[in-house]
Design a protein around this motif. Sequence first.
Motif, PDB file in Angstrom:
ATOM      1  N   LEU A  70       3.855  -9.225   6.438  1.00  0.00           N
ATOM      2  CA  LEU A  70       4.737  -8.307   5.981  1.00  0.00           C
ATOM      3  C   LEU A  70       6.117  -9.119   5.710  1.00  0.00           C
ATOM      4  N   TRP A  71       6.451  -9.961   6.570  1.00  0.00           N
ATOM      5  CA  TRP A  71       7.853 -10.724   6.378  1.00  0.00           C
ATOM      6  C   TRP A  71       7.621 -11.732   5.236  1.00  0.00           C
ATOM      7  N   VAL A  72       6.526 -12.135   4.960  1.00  0.00           N
ATOM      8  CA  VAL A  72       6.319 -13.170   3.742  1.00  0.00           C
ATOM      9  C   VAL A  72       6.399 -12.509   2.429  1.00  0.00           C
ATOM     10  N   LEU A  73       5.573 -11.223   2.529  1.00  0.00           N
ATOM     11  CA  LEU A  73       5.649 -10.447   1.273  1.00  0.00           C
ATOM     12  C   LEU A  73       7.164  -9.781   0.907  1.00  0.00           C
ATOM     13  N   SER A  74       7.789  -9.538   2.064  1.00  0.00           N
ATOM     14  CA  SER A  74       9.232  -8.938   1.811  1.00  0.00           C
ATOM     15  C   SER A  74      10.220  -9.912   1.019  1.00  0.00           C
ATOM     16  N   ILE A  75      10.011 -11.023   1.943  1.00  0.00           N
ATOM     17  CA  ILE A  75      10.956 -12.202   1.308  1.00  0.00           C
ATOM     18  C   ILE A  75      10.717 -12.448   0.017  1.00  0.00           C
ATOM     19  N   SER A  76       9.483 -12.518  -0.122  1.00  0.00           N
ATOM     20  CA  SER A  76       8.995 -13.141  -1.649  1.00  0.00           C
ATOM     21  C   SER A  76       9.197 -11.931  -2.645  1.00  0.00           C
ATOM     22  N   GLY A  77       9.194 -10.995  -2.151  1.00  0.00           N
ATOM     23  CA  GLY A  77       9.624  -9.606  -3.207  1.00  0.00           C
ATOM     24  C   GLY A  77      10.713  -9.592  -3.529  1.00  0.00           C
ATOM     25  N   LEU A 127       5.032  -2.548  -2.495  1.00  0.00           N
ATOM     26  CA  LEU A 127       5.502  -3.413  -1.305  1.00  0.00           C
ATOM     27  C   LEU A 127       6.660  -2.838  -0.602  1.00  0.00           C
ATOM     28  N   TRP A 128       7.971  -2.167  -1.364  1.00  0.00           N
ATOM     29  CA  TRP A 128       9.053  -1.922  -0.748  1.00  0.00           C
ATOM     30  C   TRP A 128       8.669  -1.101   0.558  1.00  0.00           C
ATOM     31  N   PRO A 129       7.965   0.124   0.394  1.00  0.00           N
ATOM     32  CA  PRO A 129       7.899   1.023   1.819  1.00  0.00           C
ATOM     33  C   PRO A 129       7.017   0.351   2.878  1.00  0.00           C
ATOM     34  N   LEU A 130       6.504  -0.664   2.729  1.00  0.00           N
ATOM     35  CA  LEU A 130       5.950  -1.695   3.854  1.00  0.00           C
ATOM     36  C   LEU A 130       7.208  -2.334   4.562  1.00  0.00           C
ATOM     37  N   ALA A 131       8.210  -2.792   3.762  1.00  0.00           N
ATOM     38  CA  ALA A 131       9.233  -3.578   4.393  1.00  0.00           C
ATOM     39  C   ALA A 131       9.981  -2.599   5.459  1.00  0.00           C
ATOM     40  N   PHE A 132      10.230  -1.331   4.774  1.00  0.00           N
ATOM     41  CA  PHE A 132      10.679  -0.271   5.627  1.00  0.00           C
ATOM     42  C   PHE A 132       9.941   0.132   6.818  1.00  0.00           C
ATOM     43  N   GLY A 133       8.575   0.139   6.540  1.00  0.00           N
ATOM     44  CA  GLY A 133       7.302   0.322   7.550  1.00  0.00           C
ATOM     45  C   GLY A 133       7.583  -0.733   8.778  1.00  0.00           C
ATOM     46  N   LEU A 134       7.705  -1.741   8.445  1.00  0.00           N
ATOM     47  CA  LEU A 134       7.936  -3.014   9.396  1.00  0.00           C
ATOM     48  C   LEU A 134       9.377  -2.670  10.103  1.00  0.00           C
ATOM     49  N   MET A 173      14.035  -4.338  -3.153  1.00  0.00           N
ATOM     50  CA  MET A 173      12.693  -4.162  -4.159  1.00  0.00           C
ATOM     51  C   MET A 173      12.789  -2.722  -4.811  1.00  0.00           C
ATOM     52  N   LEU A 174      13.204  -1.611  -4.111  1.00  0.00           N
ATOM     53  CA  LEU A 174      13.233  -0.699  -4.684  1.00  0.00           C
ATOM     54  C   LEU A 174      14.236  -0.547  -6.010  1.00  0.00           C
ATOM     55  N   GLY A 175      15.482  -1.310  -5.901  1.00  0.00           N
ATOM     56  CA  GLY A 175      16.201  -1.471  -6.935  1.00  0.00           C
ATOM     57  C   GLY A 175      15.741  -2.282  -8.026  1.00  0.00           C
ATOM     58  N   GLN A 196       1.187   5.810  13.607  1.00  0.00           N
ATOM     59  CA  GLN A 196       0.754   6.863  12.450  1.00  0.00           C
ATOM     60  C   GLN A 196       1.691   6.717  11.363  1.00  0.00           C
ATOM     61  N   GLY A 197       3.088   6.365  11.664  1.00  0.00           N
ATOM     62  CA  GLY A 197       3.918   6.433  10.531  1.00  0.00           C
ATOM     63  C   GLY A 197       3.584   5.294   9.528  1.00  0.00           C
ATOM     64  N   PHE A 198       3.348   4.154  10.352  1.00  0.00           N
ATOM     65  CA  PHE A 198       2.887   3.005   9.373  1.00  0.00           C
ATOM     66  C   PHE A 198       1.773   3.192   8.487  1.00  0.00           C
ATOM     67  N   VAL A 199       0.879   3.684   9.156  1.00  0.00           N
ATOM     68  CA  VAL A 199      -0.307   4.002   8.321  1.00  0.00           C
ATOM     69  C   VAL A 199      -0.062   5.209   7.121  1.00  0.00           C
ATOM     70  N   VAL A 200       0.904   6.116   7.390  1.00  0.00           N
ATOM     71  CA  VAL A 200       1.265   7.009   6.116  1.00  0.00           C
ATOM     72  C   VAL A 200       1.784   6.256   5.115  1.00  0.00           C
ATOM     73  N   LEU A 201       2.958   4.945   5.426  1.00  0.00           N
ATOM     74  CA  LEU A 201       3.345   4.407   4.507  1.00  0.00           C
ATOM     75  C   LEU A 201       2.491   3.485   3.782  1.00  0.00           C
ATOM     76  N   LEU A 202       1.307   2.953   4.400  1.00  0.00           N
ATOM     77  CA  LEU A 202       0.202   2.402   3.788  1.00  0.00           C
ATOM     78  C   LEU A 202      -0.513   3.263   2.708  1.00  0.00           C
ATOM     79  N   TRP A 203      -0.716   4.448   3.300  1.00  0.00           N
ATOM     80  CA  TRP A 203      -1.350   5.503   2.357  1.00  0.00           C
ATOM     81  C   TRP A 203      -0.533   5.589   1.153  1.00  0.00           C
ATOM     82  N   THR A 204       0.693   5.838   1.321  1.00  0.00           N
ATOM     83  CA  THR A 204       1.668   6.167   0.220  1.00  0.00           C
ATOM     84  C   THR A 204       1.716   4.911  -0.831  1.00  0.00           C
ATOM     85  N   SER A 205       1.767   3.662  -0.174  1.00  0.00           N
ATOM     86  CA  SER A 205       1.885   2.486  -1.295  1.00  0.00           C
ATOM     87  C   SER A 205       0.692   2.538  -2.022  1.00  0.00           C
TER      88      SER A 205
END
Length: 734
Positions: A217-224, A274-281, A314-316, A672-681
């Motif tokens: 998730l760090w790699v994906l967040s920095i790349s995004g 991708l952006w919800p998972l950065a907040f999830g991490l 990423m949201l912006g 559970q909250g992280f799994v919810v964010l995965l489902w959301t994405s």
Amino acid sequence: MAEDKSWPPGTSDSGRGRTPRAPAFVLERKKKSRLPWSEASLSSLTRQLLYAGLMASVWAAASQPSWAIWVVNGLGILLGSIQLLRWLDQRSIGTSALDEGVESGRWVGWSVAGLGLALCLWCLVSALNAAGAVDLKREQWTALGSFISWLPHSYDRPSTWAALFTGLGLLGYFWGTRNWLLAASTSDLKKDEGNTFGRNRKRRLSRTLLPSLHQLLWVLSISGTALVLLAIFQRATGTSRLLWVFPDILGRDGLDHFGPFASRNSAAQYLILLWPLAFGLWLFGGRGRSGRLQATTRLGSSPRIVLVFCGLAMLGGAVSTFSRGAWAVGLLTVLVVCVLTAAKYLPRNPGWTVASIGGLLAILSGLFFALWPMVVERLQSEFHSLPLERPEGLAEFTLAGVLDLSAAPRMEGLLLGVSELRRDSMGRPRAVWLGLRPDGTLSLMAWNSQRQTCVDEPLDGFIEKNKGTLVELVVVVHEGLRLFVNGKLVQYVEPDVTGKVLWPSTFAGGFMNVGQGVQVRGGGRDGIQRAVLWDRALSPLTVSRWLKLQAGESDPESPEPLVDFDYSRLGLRSLLWLKGGTALSRGDIRASAFQACRLAGVPPLLGSGPGTFPGLYAVSPVRLRGLKEMHVHNDYLEFLLTFGLPGSMLLLLAAGVVLGRPLLKGGIRMPQGFVVLLWTSLAACLVLAFIDWPFFSPPVRLLFVVLGGVLSCATIRQRAGGRRGSEEALEEDL
């Protein structure tokens, strides 16, 4: 003294008369590996290939060059081959992606594997049992001979072979992600055995994210984040090439691009994934409760605060793509993230949490009202240019429009014109431009193939003379240019016979440009109300009679126009329902896709073969004007038309198993909250697939599959014997 074989040591299930078995990684293997690599080296190679594929998909394959797509698929096939070798060698007993290790229902891994292989087998049989192939250069379909009609078959064999290799690559990424995370989870549990605090550490790890998932998730967040910053700089430079290197296969200009993505919709879909998972991490990636009690809680004490800025960037970026669907779906993801943030921090610090969430909502509300005019303008800008699809040009044409000056607006810019490009027709080769100057002068201009001005005729005082009225403007190109205002000839320009400026033999037939730089608004307000173009010269009386008809009606004494668009009816629902850049509704587009398949003789049950729809539609006689092949469908429609009903059911069943996996026992315990964010994405991407084609983009479909691999080995169920500390676990999950 008898040896104690119970697990954990010192415990037994005497009530049931049996002893629980130890996990597979504790039992001594009877068979040594035949592979020359260690488990650690294979896991490291899996991680490197996974990272390489994810980065190559964004920074190279997003621009759609064929070599980059083959590189990404090749890395996925290599990754899948490594997992297959590990499984065949039985090195990963208890950590295999099929077995999932401790307390697992093995049927989950085996069912997903079976469904994935069944889909690849469907593609293979379709490619071998091909009915024909599409030649895009000649724009024709060629039969290849006899085929077995009751088996899956393909109407475009090269496309189906490409779909097969893409599917094998995605399957490799999926299993590589699963195997890597499951092996990392088991490795952490191995290190705890024999440790006095091992059981406590295991219980704590079950409520936090794996270090391997942290890294991913760090790699994906920095790349995004880097993608968003680079895209902003790329737009500022005005280049028409993606990353200043790759040409755009869609032939769009720089405003439709976003970084390496040729389509801004694809870029928005990638960032929303991708952006919800950065907040999830940031929210759920910390240490366990005991570790956090010893750590400082000062803001900025952890580098994870950077993830907040990455997520907001990423949201912006998703918002700045000006994608209509991404705005709607992105708003739902924002609400989910806000709810989870409040649920996590509200019990611990109510005042700070309420103030932060309230401030964020106030900022978002202010931005919404401030940017709403830009949002409406963005929605309307899709209809500033309507396609004509006359690459040979127009030797003669009639261009008409109704201009509303009832509010006496101050306008400047293009009213009506034709050009080869969607934007900025002024000064383009073979373009015609009818517009308003700042002083209210109506100007008629035209250019030849060398961009020399062959017509420049102003009409002074146009706004003052006609303010408060509806004005009919008609431009007729036939042996010169004629301009009619309310049926009266006000300008006539003859072709230059002196040879000083060469008069073009044909004018541009790419797009009809309407209202760029002026107001084009519905509801009867100021601006262009209607625009019509015929590919022949008509009298002003015929044009006026046509303009008095309602849109959709016809006049038997008048020829049908190439384009007839009524802007006065362009409300919010129409802006969302109509396909951008056309006067077609999404229902009309779906009907055209089904009709194209029926004319090609495609059986509804088995479909036309994976990957074949773009080619079949490109050579179809019912192809709609102004739409590329990939624009005529959404992903669900394409799956139904190409895989048929059985193949589509396999796809839906595989997606259902993956999405429902966290509700089952076994696997890796995640908050559970992280799994919810995965489902959301993932749900956001699936919703966008109803109105767009997110899985057409290599980075979007690869990221979706990798996140599906993460979800497929996760669980939110309590482990057996995990009642102790359940209140603590609930606090950690939320």
